[in-house]
Motif scaffolding. Structure first.
Motif, PDB file in Angstrom:
ATOM      1  N   VAL A   1       0.876 -15.567  30.248  1.00 22.37           N
ATOM      2  CA  VAL A   1      -0.025 -16.241  31.196  1.00 22.37           C
ATOM      3  C   VAL A   1      -0.380 -17.666  30.780  1.00 22.37           C
ATOM      4  O   VAL A   1      -1.026 -18.383  31.549  1.00 22.37           O
ATOM      5  CB  VAL A   1      -1.339 -15.438  31.380  1.00 22.37           C
ATOM      6  CG1 VAL A   1      -1.049 -14.068  31.951  1.00 22.37           C
ATOM      7  CG2 VAL A   1      -2.099 -15.320  30.084  1.00 22.37           C
ATOM      8  N   ILE A   2       0.045 -18.083  29.604  1.00 24.85           N
ATOM      9  CA  ILE A   2      -0.391 -19.390  29.111  1.00 24.85           C
ATOM     10  C   ILE A   2       0.130 -20.534  29.981  1.00 24.85           C
ATOM     11  O   ILE A   2      -0.569 -21.531  30.207  1.00 24.85           O
ATOM     12  CB  ILE A   2       0.029 -19.593  27.636  1.00 24.85           C
ATOM     13  CG1 ILE A   2      -0.674 -20.830  27.074  1.00 24.85           C
ATOM     14  CG2 ILE A   2       1.541 -19.683  27.488  1.00 24.85           C
ATOM     15  CD1 ILE A   2      -0.542 -20.956  25.563  1.00 24.85           C
TER      16      ILE A   2
ATOM     17  N   GLY B   1      10.532 -21.071  37.010  1.00 26.20           N
ATOM     18  CA  GLY B   1      10.038 -20.225  38.088  1.00 26.20           C
ATOM     19  C   GLY B   1       8.520 -20.146  38.098  1.00 26.20           C
ATOM     20  O   GLY B   1       7.887 -20.185  39.160  1.00 26.20           O
ATOM     21  N   ILE B   2       7.916 -20.035  36.912  1.00 29.27           N
ATOM     22  CA  ILE B   2       6.451 -19.981  36.808  1.00 29.27           C
ATOM     23  C   ILE B   2       5.837 -21.296  37.288  1.00 29.27           C
ATOM     24  O   ILE B   2       4.825 -21.300  37.999  1.00 29.27           O
ATOM     25  CB  ILE B   2       6.024 -19.676  35.361  1.00 29.27           C
ATOM     26  CG1 ILE B   2       6.504 -18.284  34.951  1.00 29.27           C
ATOM     27  CG2 ILE B   2       4.504 -19.759  35.217  1.00 29.27           C
ATOM     28  CD1 ILE B   2       6.345 -17.985  33.464  1.00 29.27           C
TER      29      ILE B   2
ATOM     30  N   GLY C   1       4.307 -13.991  44.088  1.00 31.31           N
ATOM     31  CA  GLY C   1       5.493 -13.154  43.966  1.00 31.31           C
ATOM     32  C   GLY C   1       6.534 -13.766  43.048  1.00 31.31           C
ATOM     33  O   GLY C   1       7.153 -13.078  42.232  1.00 31.31           O
ATOM     34  N   ILE C   2       6.738 -15.085  43.157  1.00 28.80           N
ATOM     35  CA  ILE C   2       7.703 -15.786  42.299  1.00 28.80           C
ATOM     36  C   ILE C   2       7.296 -15.675  40.832  1.00 28.80           C
ATOM     37  O   ILE C   2       8.123 -15.406  39.958  1.00 28.80           O
ATOM     38  CB  ILE C   2       7.816 -17.266  42.715  1.00 28.80           C
ATOM     39  CG1 ILE C   2       8.519 -17.380  44.067  1.00 28.80           C
ATOM     40  CG2 ILE C   2       8.577 -18.074  41.657  1.00 28.80           C
ATOM     41  CD1 ILE C   2       8.530 -18.786  44.638  1.00 28.80           C
ATOM     42  N   VAL C   3       6.013 -15.874  40.567  1.00 25.08           N
ATOM     43  CA  VAL C   3       5.527 -15.806  39.179  1.00 25.08           C
ATOM     44  C   VAL C   3       5.696 -14.401  38.617  1.00 25.08           C
ATOM     45  O   VAL C   3       6.180 -14.218  37.490  1.00 25.08           O
ATOM     46  CB  VAL C   3       4.051 -16.246  39.105  1.00 25.08           C
ATOM     47  CG1 VAL C   3       3.509 -16.034  37.691  1.00 25.08           C
ATOM     48  CG2 VAL C   3       3.904 -17.716  39.495  1.00 25.08           C
ATOM     49  N   ILE C   4       5.326 -13.394  39.386  1.00 25.08           N
ATOM     50  CA  ILE C   4       5.420 -12.010  38.909  1.00 25.08           C
ATOM     51  C   ILE C   4       6.877 -11.619  38.667  1.00 25.08           C
ATOM     52  O   ILE C   4       7.190 -10.904  37.711  1.00 25.08           O
ATOM     53  CB  ILE C   4       4.753 -11.043  39.910  1.00 25.08           C
ATOM     54  CG1 ILE C   4       3.240 -11.291  39.938  1.00 25.08           C
ATOM     55  CG2 ILE C   4       5.030  -9.592  39.536  1.00 25.08           C
ATOM     56  CD1 ILE C   4       2.501 -10.469  40.967  1.00 25.08           C
ATOM     57  N   ARG C   5       7.793 -12.113  39.495  1.00 23.66           N
ATOM     58  CA  ARG C   5       9.210 -11.791  39.318  1.00 23.66           C
ATOM     59  C   ARG C   5       9.791 -12.403  38.043  1.00 23.66           C
ATOM     60  O   ARG C   5      10.856 -12.004  37.585  1.00 23.66           O
ATOM     61  CB  ARG C   5      10.017 -12.259  40.534  1.00 23.66           C
ATOM     62  CG  ARG C   5       9.870 -11.345  41.744  1.00 23.66           C
ATOM     63  CD  ARG C   5      10.690 -11.870  42.914  1.00 23.66           C
ATOM     64  NE  ARG C   5      12.095 -11.765  42.640  1.00 23.66           N
ATOM     65  CZ  ARG C   5      12.863 -10.711  42.968  1.00 23.66           C
ATOM     66  NH1 ARG C   5      12.327  -9.677  43.586  1.00 23.66           N
ATOM     67  NH2 ARG C   5      14.153 -10.699  42.706  1.00 23.66           N
TER      68      ARG C   5
ATOM     69  N   ALA D   1       5.818 -12.741  34.460  1.00 24.48           N
ATOM     70  CA  ALA D   1       4.605 -13.414  34.001  1.00 24.48           C
ATOM     71  C   ALA D   1       3.440 -13.048  34.920  1.00 24.48           C
ATOM     72  O   ALA D   1       3.551 -12.191  35.786  1.00 24.48           O
ATOM     73  CB  ALA D   1       4.814 -14.929  33.960  1.00 24.48           C
ATOM     74  N   SER D   2       2.329 -13.714  34.721  1.00 23.62           N
ATOM     75  CA  SER D   2       1.136 -13.476  35.516  1.00 23.62           C
ATOM     76  C   SER D   2       0.521 -14.812  35.874  1.00 23.62           C
ATOM     77  O   SER D   2       0.693 -15.808  35.167  1.00 23.62           O
ATOM     78  CB  SER D   2       0.130 -12.627  34.726  1.00 23.62           C
ATOM     79  OG  SER D   2      -1.129 -12.615  35.372  1.00 23.62           O
ATOM     80  N   THR D   3      -0.189 -14.826  36.999  1.00 25.82           N
ATOM     81  CA  THR D   3      -0.904 -16.042  37.377  1.00 25.82           C
ATOM     82  C   THR D   3      -2.197 -16.194  36.581  1.00 25.82           C
ATOM     83  O   THR D   3      -2.887 -17.198  36.710  1.00 25.82           O
ATOM     84  CB  THR D   3      -1.239 -16.026  38.882  1.00 25.82           C
ATOM     85  OG1 THR D   3      -1.975 -14.840  39.179  1.00 25.82           O
ATOM     86  CG2 THR D   3       0.029 -16.050  39.721  1.00 25.82           C
TER      87      THR D   3
END
Length: 295
Positions: free
Chosen positions: A77-78, A9-10, A120-124, A127-129
């Motif tokens: 975030v890595i 997802g990330i 939005g996909i990353v946060i769900r 994780a973080s961008t």
């Protein structure tokens, strides 16, 4: 499998984000926030390669975040720190993406949609961008400054720096893109398996509960309430159902008690037993084979 899905997802989120920037933001010179916005400023004033600037900024911000926020934060975030600059570098070197459209309005709309969807996909995924999300988190931890306030101030400064060397249309379309991105991001964060929530108030709550469990085969939770006028203690029924079952459940309520009061509200996401987990039943009366939903 759960970790693999999160990483996937990330990766998808960062690819979509890089695609939106490479195909719509950079070719049309739209102003934007975050690390990409700072990199555009560095490219303009110092003739610095955009992809190199993104790499350097992401790594520096990541190291700052890891030093202040700790190892657990760094792990979230890595993946973004490593993959977003790589995706952006690859996509900005594909000529076909630079000529997808010459319409700035279309570019602003599509860029806003893709960027909001991607983040939005990353946060769900929990994780973080990375990037410019990190300084507000550090300020919040060290000085208690609200994250949202720091994000807005940071993005405003970045947009202002780009506005100094952008034409009026670039600024207007850039602002439109940010507004669309914010709207889509909020929608994606709230997006889930939407259901309907019913709250049923009736003196015949026991009969309605029985009909919902036995006839409709839906879950029901009892809540203790007090009526407003008579101050009478009784129970109300909380019920969550799929939208297509509203008519069936409404008919059961009306048939059992024509004077029953019930409200219907849409909820954005439901998790737990009976929805994201398998339903379980207990035999209430083995002779009659009646079943009761485990709540």
């Amino acid at each position: 499998m759960k970790t693999a899905k999160k990483i996937f997802g990330i990766l998808i989120g960062n690819f979509i984000l890089a695609f939106g920037i490479a195909a719509f933001v950079l070719p049309q010179g739209l102003i934007t926030g975050g690390v990409t916005g700072i990199s555009i400023v560095l490219r303009h004033y110092f003739d610095m390669d955009l992809n190199v600037a993104v790499w350097i900024l992401d790594v520096v911000l990541f190291l700052m975040g890891a030093a202040v926020m700790g190892k657990k934060f760094a792990l979230t975030v890595i993946v973004s720190t490593a993959t977003f600059p790589m995706f952006l570098s690859i996509l900005t070197n594909i000529p076909a993406l630079q000529t997808m459209t010459q319409d700035r309005l279309l570019s602003a709309i599509y860029a806003g949609i893709l960027m909001g969807l991607a983040i939005g996909i990353v946060i769900r995924q929990g994780a973080s961008t990375g990037g410019m999300d990190i300084p507000p988190l550090i300020l919040n931890k060290k000085f208690g400054i609200p994250v949202a306030f720091s994000l807005y101030v940071g993005d405003f400064i970045i947009l202002l720096l780009q506005a100094l060397f952008s034409d009026q249309e670039q600024i207007l379309y850039g602002i439109l893109m940010v507004l669309i991105y914010s709207f889509v991001l909020n929608y994606v964060l709230l997006m889930g398996e939407k259901k309907l929530q019913l709250i049923i108030i009736s003196e015949k709550y026991s009969e309605i509960r029985k009909e919902l469990l036995d006839q409709a085969d839906v879950g029901a939770t009892m809540m203790y309430i007090q009526t407003g006028y008579e101050k009478k203690d009784q129970q109300a029924i909380l019920c969550v159902i799929a939208g297509r079952r509203l008519h069936e459940v409404s008919e059961i309520i009306k048939k059992t008690d024509p004077g029953a009061f019930f409200s219907v509200a849409q909820i954005n996401e439901v998790k737990g037993r009976g929805f994201t987990m398998e339903r379980k039943y207990l035999e209430k009366n083995p002779d009659k084979k009646q079943r009761q939903i485990m709540e």
